[in-house]
Design an enzyme around this catalytic site. Structure first.
Site, PDB file in Angstrom:
ATOM      1  N   CYS A 341       0.794  -1.234   0.000  1.00 30.44           N
ATOM      2  CA  CYS A 341       0.000   0.000   0.000  1.00 30.44           C
ATOM      3  C   CYS A 341       0.831   1.291   0.000  1.00 30.44           C
ATOM      4  O   CYS A 341       0.590   2.158  -0.848  1.00 30.44           O
ATOM      5  CB  CYS A 341      -0.971   0.008   1.165  1.00 30.44           C
ATOM      6  SG  CYS A 341      -1.411  -1.606   1.790  1.00 30.44           S
ATOM      7  N   ASP A 390      -2.655  -7.809  -5.420  1.00 27.89           N
ATOM      8  CA  ASP A 390      -3.013  -6.591  -4.700  1.00 27.89           C
ATOM      9  C   ASP A 390      -3.477  -5.509  -5.666  1.00 27.89           C
ATOM     10  O   ASP A 390      -3.127  -5.523  -6.851  1.00 27.89           O
ATOM     11  CB  ASP A 390      -1.785  -6.096  -3.930  1.00 27.89           C
ATOM     12  CG  ASP A 390      -2.171  -5.225  -2.750  1.00 27.89           C
ATOM     13  OD1 ASP A 390      -3.376  -5.071  -2.497  1.00 27.89           O
ATOM     14  OD2 ASP A 390      -1.259  -4.692  -2.085  1.00 27.89           O
ATOM     15  N   HIS A 392      -5.020  -1.139  -5.491  1.00 28.30           N
ATOM     16  CA  HIS A 392      -5.552  -0.013  -4.725  1.00 28.30           C
ATOM     17  C   HIS A 392      -6.321   0.896  -5.664  1.00 28.30           C
ATOM     18  O   HIS A 392      -5.842   1.207  -6.754  1.00 28.30           O
ATOM     19  CB  HIS A 392      -4.422   0.734  -4.026  1.00 28.30           C
ATOM     20  CG  HIS A 392      -3.776  -0.088  -2.960  1.00 28.30           C
ATOM     21  ND1 HIS A 392      -2.674  -0.867  -3.198  1.00 28.30           N
ATOM     22  CD2 HIS A 392      -4.121  -0.305  -1.674  1.00 28.30           C
ATOM     23  CE1 HIS A 392      -2.351  -1.521  -2.098  1.00 28.30           C
ATOM     24  NE2 HIS A 392      -3.205  -1.201  -1.148  1.00 28.30           N
ATOM     25  N   HIS A 518      -8.192  -0.700  -0.496  1.00 24.42           N
ATOM     26  CA  HIS A 518      -7.301  -1.866  -0.625  1.00 24.42           C
ATOM     27  C   HIS A 518      -8.176  -3.023  -1.084  1.00 24.42           C
ATOM     28  O   HIS A 518      -9.206  -3.266  -0.468  1.00 24.42           O
ATOM     29  CB  HIS A 518      -6.686  -2.273   0.707  1.00 24.42           C
ATOM     30  CG  HIS A 518      -6.057  -1.161   1.473  1.00 24.42           C
ATOM     31  ND1 HIS A 518      -4.705  -0.944   1.463  1.00 24.42           N
ATOM     32  CD2 HIS A 518      -6.583  -0.220   2.290  1.00 24.42           C
ATOM     33  CE1 HIS A 518      -4.426   0.092   2.245  1.00 24.42           C
ATOM     34  NE2 HIS A 518      -5.547   0.550   2.758  1.00 24.42           N
TER      35      HIS A 518
HETATM   36 ZN    ZN Z   1      -3.308  -2.081   0.628  1.00 29.82          ZN
END
Ligand code: ZN
Length: 645
Positions: A341, A390, A392, A518
């Site tokens: 992140c 992942d 964002h 997220h």
């Molecule tokens: Zn994250």
């Protein structure tokens, strides 16, 4: 005093009435089924007096809470009493519940093995048959210490001594038996409420988990409401053992672990092929959903982790490195990233962003490292080095709802493709301690909830379970044997953009802070591959199988036809191998079936002459004959990942 029941109705009872009085007041059926109460959120014994206006619910064995209390009573009361009956000189330590069951730790003079379990189970059944009621007394610290000293129960004395409580030590007793145990409770009011149980294994465990202390014997058990549920659980356990991905990984030659890199995977060619097939598929889906893929550094200076707050809150889980910079005297302290992140915010922060740039969706197959205690690691399911799918999303508050809906649709389509039609959603809302104004929380929680409702999906509300930085959705999928795996997540964050100075110029020409979301669908590639292997028992769908086709010859005369077929499949992008060894065909088929190859093509003289193929699918014992062109088309089509062209 007024007692408010879960349905909102109010009953007036005398001060000091117990849970049992309340159950009796409601009805005799409930009084019979009641095993404990929850008073203002905390579990109590049925015999505890209620002293003030309270919210009370009655617990029965039919609830998860009731089952947990039953397991606890089985452990701390029945198993412990059976041990004392059979081994009078043993010393009792602790007996908590765990998922699906319980254990008890104790010290015995003579070692106990799994051979002794039937004997202990028998003694437990005798105890349960007595149907004893369970009573308790409240003791001061001094009294409690005296009682357990007299019983020569040193571990109990230690526990009491270490407590900062001065009184209200609860000592439980069954009927007239001289067995007693110290416990926070609650327990069943009597042994008649106990359902079905089984002791499952014996292990060693240090007192207080400290290897400087003596080794105790730990007996594990499982307990359920009825024999039917117990048997279903035991069957599931057996089935899970057969599907254990660590066992299948050996048979399929997928990966290994070794001491020099605990919790980090050494992928073998077959395993890495699965990984890449899954990664290619995910990349394709994300690209088609307007994500931009990025890659951020593995090793990052502590300054960034300080700014993000991880250095403060998460440091014990981080791998820290120190480097002597060549021309500097100071050492530079870095950490392997435990999450992506903060790095994604760095990418966002390059160049001024305007509201027109939002929503901005950044994706990374981000390698992360987290220090997990060595005892908690478990094959691919829990590792120290892993790669998240992942991503964002940077957006405005008013875009949260539409982003939620877009995400859930993508996730559900991906789960479907991977064989998990069934998943559930948990919505976690604001906890006590949090950042951000109530107005922002109101909006974000409503946005998540509205999106799920508009998609007509069921969900459960987990009040107060959100992260301190925002509400979240968790996605739990159900595998082929009914086990649940939490994989996907979608979390709004009002904190990190603020800490790391992310901003955008709004329509009004002034600076605003974006919301950061997220999100992950698989969670981590490693764990998800573990789930896939267990879900399919290693029999992966063709597009994920490491070796999709093996072509096996019956006689060497047909070798050139075998090579020709292999070449045709390769040109179509199929992962194919040939087996032209001088072995019996039955041996070859057995070997490749054991390695879970989904398609075995068998070629003998007849096939070579006819330009046909005999095909055996994994799990079938029949060979089906096809002509060459037909089967090449069919297999090459089936070997492509869903949604690819
Ligand atoms: Zn994250």
């Amino acid at each position: 005093m007024n007692i408010t029941l879960p349905d909102g109705s109010i009953r007036e009872l005398e001060k000091g009435s117990t849970g049992l009085d309340l159950a009796n007041d409601i009805g005799p059926g409930l009084a019979k089924a009641a095993i404990a109460v929850v008073v203002n959120g905390s579990q109590r014994d049925l015999c505890d007096p209620i002293i003030d206006d309270s919210k009370v619910s009655i617990v029965t064995i039919d609830s998860d809470e009731g089952l947990e209390i039953m397991r606890h009573t089985l452990s701390a009361q029945v198993l412990a009493r059976a041990i004392k009956n059979l081994y009078p000189n043993s010393k009792l330590a602790i007996g908590p519940t765990i998922d699906d069951g319980f254990y008890y730790d104790f010290l015995t003079e003579k070692a106990i093995s799994s051979d002794d379990l039937p004997k202990i189970e028998n003694e437990m059944r005798n105890i349960i048959a007595s149907g004893d009621s369970i009573s308790k007394s409240l003791n001061t610290k001094k009294e409690a210490i005296k009682t357990f000293k007299a019983k020569q129960e040193g571990y109990k004395v230690d526990i009491i001594n270490d407590s900062d409580q001065e009184d209200n030590f609860q000592i439980y007793q069954q009927g007239e038996s001289d067995f007693i145990d110290l416990c926070r409770g609650p327990h069943l009011p009597n042994l008649k409420h106990i359902g079905a149980f089984k002791l499952t294994k014996v292990a060693g465990a240090y007192w207080r988990g400290n290897s400087d202390n003596e080794m105790l014997t730990r007996v594990y058990g499982t307990a359920w409401k009825s024999d039917k549920e117990l048997n279903a659980y035991l069957l599931r356990l057996e089935e899970a053992e057969k599907r254990d991905h660590r066992k299948l990984a050996k048979e399929m030659d997928l990966f290994h672990f070794q001491e020099e890199a605990p919790g980090m995977v050494f992928w073998h060619p077959n395993g890495w092929t699965i990984y890449r097939a899954l990664e290619d598929y995910m990349r394709y889906r994300l690209n088609n959903s307007n994500y931009q893929e990025i890659k951020t550094p593995q090793v990052v200076d502590r300054k960034l982790w300080e700014a993000s707050g991880h250095w403060d809150k998460y440091r014990e889980n981080m791998f820290i490195t120190e480097i002597d910079e060549e021309h500097a005297n100071e050492k530079r302290v870095n950490a392997l990233k435990p999450m992506n992140c903060p790095c994604h915010v760095q990418v966002y922060n390059q160049g001024l962003k305007s509201y027109r740039d939002l929503p901005l969706r950044l994706a990374e197959f981000g390698s992360c490292h987290r220090y997990e205690a060595s005892g908690t690691m478990h094959g691919l399911m829990r590792v120290r080095g892993f790669t998240q799918d992942d991503g964002h999303i940077f957006c405005t508050e008013s875009q949260i709802e539409s982003e939620t809906a877009i995400f859930i649709k993508l996730l559900s389509s991906i789960y479907q493709d991977l064989g998990f039609a069934d998943f559930s959603i948990k919505l976690s809302t604001r906890p006590e301690v949090r950042v951000g104004s109530d107005a922002v929380w109101d909006k974000a929680e409503a946005a998540l909830e509205n999106a799920i409702k508009k998609l007509s999906l069921p969900y459960t509300l987990e009040e107060g379970d959100g992260a301190f930085y925002g509400p979240k959705l968790d996605f739990v999928l159900t595998d082929a044997i009914g086990r649940e795996w939490q994989c996907g997540t979608f979390q709004a964050d009002f904190n990190l953009p603020d800490r790391l100075d992310a901003e955008y110029i709004g329509e009004d020409g002034s600076k605003h802070q974006p919301v950061m979301i997220h999100r992950a669908i698989l969670g981590s590639f490693e764990r998800f591959i573990g789930v896939l292997i267990e879900n399919y028992s290693g029999r992966l769908p063709l597009w994920l199988a490491p070796r999709q086709v093996v072509i096996a010859s019956i006689i060497s005369d047909v070798d050139s036809y075998v090579d020709e077929v292999a070449q045709l499949l390769k040109l179509k992008g199929v992962r194919v191998e040939t087996d032209k060894r001088n072995e019996k065909i039955s041996y070859k088929v057995r070997e490749h079936s054991a390695a879970k190859v989904p398609v075995i093509m068998v070629i003998g003289k007849k096939e070579a002459e006819e330009r046909s193929l005999s095909v055996r699918r994994l799990g079938s014992d029949k060979n089906i004959s096809y002509d060459l062109d037909h089967i090449i088309d069919e297999i090459s089509h089936e070997s492509k990942s869903p949604h690819s062209s």
